[in-house]
Enzyme design. Structure first.
Site, PDB file in Angstrom:
ATOM      1  N   ASP A  83      -5.375  39.934  44.949  1.00 37.08           N
ATOM      2  CA  ASP A  83      -5.994  41.114  44.326  1.00 37.08           C
ATOM      3  C   ASP A  83      -7.094  41.700  45.208  1.00 37.08           C
ATOM      4  O   ASP A  83      -7.491  42.850  45.011  1.00 37.08           O
ATOM      5  CB  ASP A  83      -6.640  40.717  42.986  1.00 37.08           C
TER       6      ASP A  83
ATOM      7  N   GLN B 223      -4.632  38.110  35.638  1.00 34.17           N
ATOM      8  CA  GLN B 223      -4.645  39.475  35.105  1.00 34.17           C
ATOM      9  C   GLN B 223      -5.935  39.739  34.331  1.00 34.17           C
ATOM     10  O   GLN B 223      -6.367  38.921  33.520  1.00 34.17           O
ATOM     11  CB  GLN B 223      -3.404  39.688  34.215  1.00 34.17           C
TER      12      GLN B 223
ATOM     13  N   LYS C 206       5.143  42.572  37.521  1.00 32.75           N
ATOM     14  CA  LYS C 206       4.789  41.830  38.734  1.00 32.75           C
ATOM     15  C   LYS C 206       5.769  40.682  38.962  1.00 32.75           C
ATOM     16  O   LYS C 206       6.241  40.458  40.076  1.00 32.75           O
ATOM     17  CB  LYS C 206       3.338  41.311  38.620  1.00 32.75           C
TER      18      LYS C 206
HETATM   19  N1  L34 Z   1      -6.100  41.014  38.282  1.00 40.72           N
HETATM   20  N2  L34 Z   1      -5.838  42.769  36.810  1.00 40.72           N
HETATM   21  C1  L34 Z   1      -5.668  42.259  38.042  1.00 40.72           C
HETATM   22  N3  L34 Z   1      -5.077  42.957  39.055  1.00 40.72           N
HETATM   23  C2  L34 Z   1      -4.628  44.212  38.837  1.00 40.72           C
HETATM   24  O1  L34 Z   1      -4.106  44.911  39.844  1.00 40.72           O
HETATM   25  C3  L34 Z   1      -4.753  44.771  37.550  1.00 40.72           C
HETATM   26  N4  L34 Z   1      -4.243  46.016  37.214  1.00 40.72           N
HETATM   27  C4  L34 Z   1      -5.022  46.865  36.310  1.00 40.72           C
HETATM   28  C5  L34 Z   1      -5.325  46.017  35.058  1.00 40.72           C
HETATM   29  N5  L34 Z   1      -5.648  44.632  35.360  1.00 40.72           N
HETATM   30  C6  L34 Z   1      -5.400  44.038  36.565  1.00 40.72           C
HETATM   31  C7  L34 Z   1      -2.930  46.328  37.103  1.00 40.72           C
HETATM   32  O2  L34 Z   1      -2.038  45.595  37.503  1.00 40.72           O
HETATM   33  C8  L34 Z   1      -4.075  47.987  36.034  1.00 40.72           C
HETATM   34  N6  L34 Z   1      -2.773  47.524  36.492  1.00 40.72           N
HETATM   35  C9  L34 Z   1      -1.561  48.223  36.316  1.00 40.72           C
HETATM   36  C10 L34 Z   1      -0.357  47.772  36.856  1.00 40.72           C
HETATM   37  C11 L34 Z   1       0.827  48.454  36.658  1.00 40.72           C
HETATM   38  C12 L34 Z   1       0.850  49.595  35.930  1.00 40.72           C
HETATM   39  C13 L34 Z   1      -0.333  50.071  35.378  1.00 40.72           C
HETATM   40  C14 L34 Z   1      -1.522  49.382  35.572  1.00 40.72           C
HETATM   41  C15 L34 Z   1       2.161  50.273  35.715  1.00 40.72           C
HETATM   42  O3  L34 Z   1       3.180  49.766  36.097  1.00 40.72           O
HETATM   43  N7  L34 Z   1       2.184  51.442  35.048  1.00 40.72           N
HETATM   44  C16 L34 Z   1       3.391  52.171  34.772  1.00 40.72           C
HETATM   45  C17 L34 Z   1       3.577  52.292  33.279  1.00 40.72           C
HETATM   46  C18 L34 Z   1       3.829  50.989  32.623  1.00 40.72           C
HETATM   47  C19 L34 Z   1       3.774  51.079  31.093  1.00 40.72           C
HETATM   48  O4  L34 Z   1       4.809  51.395  30.511  1.00 40.72           O
HETATM   49  O5  L34 Z   1       2.707  50.827  30.538  1.00 40.72           O
HETATM   50  C20 L34 Z   1       3.280  53.540  35.407  1.00 40.72           C
HETATM   51  O6  L34 Z   1       4.313  54.118  35.738  1.00 40.72           O
HETATM   52  O7  L34 Z   1       2.157  54.038  35.524  1.00 40.72           O
END
Ligand code: L34
Length: 295
Positions: free
Chosen positions: A121, A98, A54
């Site tokens: 959010d 987060q 982010k």
């Molecule tokens: N306040 N908390 C708040 N807002 C959110 O919108 C989130 N979320 C969830 C968890 N807690 C939060 C996220 O940001 C889940 N989440 C999130 C964000 C990004 C990714 C996965 C979950 C992401 O970038 N995933 C990558 C893999 C990254 C890795 O290597 O772990 C993908 O390609 O899926």
């Protein structure tokens, strides 16, 4: 049939390019720089990855970005005092705390404390309520990202049978709400399945669009879907480590099996995850425009 892979990475890139231009324009024409603060309490490894993404993405797009890391043992009143200060800071248009928070902290109290105008959010009850009545200021990032994946891949949402697996406040409930609104890119018939559902397969086999946010690998397998379904896999499960210590990820869907029946499917990683990050950038720009009377 073997499915088309819906690349969240590519669609996210496309939206980021649009945002980069809009941010440059806000700067040039209005001297307005959108500002985002991310707050991480504790050192959960997955949360660190997400918050890192982010911060990195916001900086790349020209957003003013602050990251605040607080120790695991932070007291409720300290976190509340920080939010109060950020609510009053005019450089900051968006505040993201987060989740999940360490267990000793009251998550609900924290989400209520964020000024709804800075709630990028979309988790504050005012914003949840506005979404429900079809007057949203901010759509929550993951569900908004899912809708954009579908729209920008040319999937027909209007009139579709959408089945959502999972009823969390962060994915299941809001995506159901978004897709049932009477608007373009929505207007679907939505079913929500959860742990109290008697026969999940009965529902998932009827789906034209299946959105899975169950929180465990293989929650949906090939026998549970119909030929031609569009599958959005929201799960991010760490299923192991590579010898050099990297996380091995899997979604909630048996990708290899389901892709033989689906017409389109999102991968994990590279599906919904990058879209979550991108729609946070979108909301931050929107927050800045709302604050400046430009939206
Ligand atoms: N306040 N908390 C708040 N807002 C959110 O919108 C989130 N979320 C969830 C968890 N807690 C939060 C996220 O940001 C889940 N989440 C999130 C964000 C990004 C990714 C996965 C979950 C992401 O970038 N995933 C990558 C893999 C990254 C890795 O290597 O772990 C993908 O390609 O899926």
């Amino acid at each position: 049939m073997t499915a088309k892979i819906i690349s969240g990475k590519e669609i996210a890139q496309q939206i980021r390019e649009e945002l980069r231009q809009e941010i440059a324009e806000l700067k040039a024409k209005h001297k307005l720089v959108p500002g985002l603060v991310t707050v991480l309490v504790g050192a959960d490894p997955a949360s660190q990855v997400y918050v890192g993404q982010k911060e990195k993405t916001s900086t790349e797009l020209g957003i003013y970005s602050e990251r605040i890391d607080l120790p695991e043992k932070t007291a409720q009143n300290e976190l509340m005092a920080l939010i109060d200060r950020l609510n009053k800071d005019p450089k900051i248009h968006g505040i993201l705390v987060q989740l999940p928070l360490p267990k000793h902290l009251d998550e609900t109290a924290v989400l209520y404390a964020i000024n709804p105008k800075k709630d990028v959010d979309g988790f504050h009850p005012v914003n949840v309520g506005k979404l429900m009545i079809g007057e949203p200021d901010y759509l929550p990032c993951t569900p908004h990202g899912i809708q954009q994946l579908l729209v920008r891949s040319g999937v027909q949402i209007e009139g579709a049978e959408v089945v959502v697996v999972g009823r969390s406040n962060i994915v299941g409930k809001p995506i159901a709400n978004i897709l049932l609104q009477k608007r373009p890119g929505a207007n679907a018939t939505v079913t929500v399945c959860h742990t109290g559902t008697r026969d999940i397969s009965f529902h998932t086999r009827r789906a034209d669009i299946l959105i899975v946010a169950a929180g465990r690998p293989n929650a949906v397998t090939a026998d549970m879907v119909k030929e031609g379904v569009v599958v959005i896999d929201v799960g991010v499960n760490e299923v192991g480590k590579t010898p050099d210590g990297k996380r091995i990820l899997a979604g909630d869907v048996d990708f290899e099996g389901v892709k033989e029946k689906a017409s389109a499917i999102t991968p994990v990683p590279g599906g919904v995850g990058p879209m979550t990050i991108t729609m946070l950038m979108y909301n931050t720009v929107r927050a800045a425009k709302l604050a400046a009377g430009l939206a």
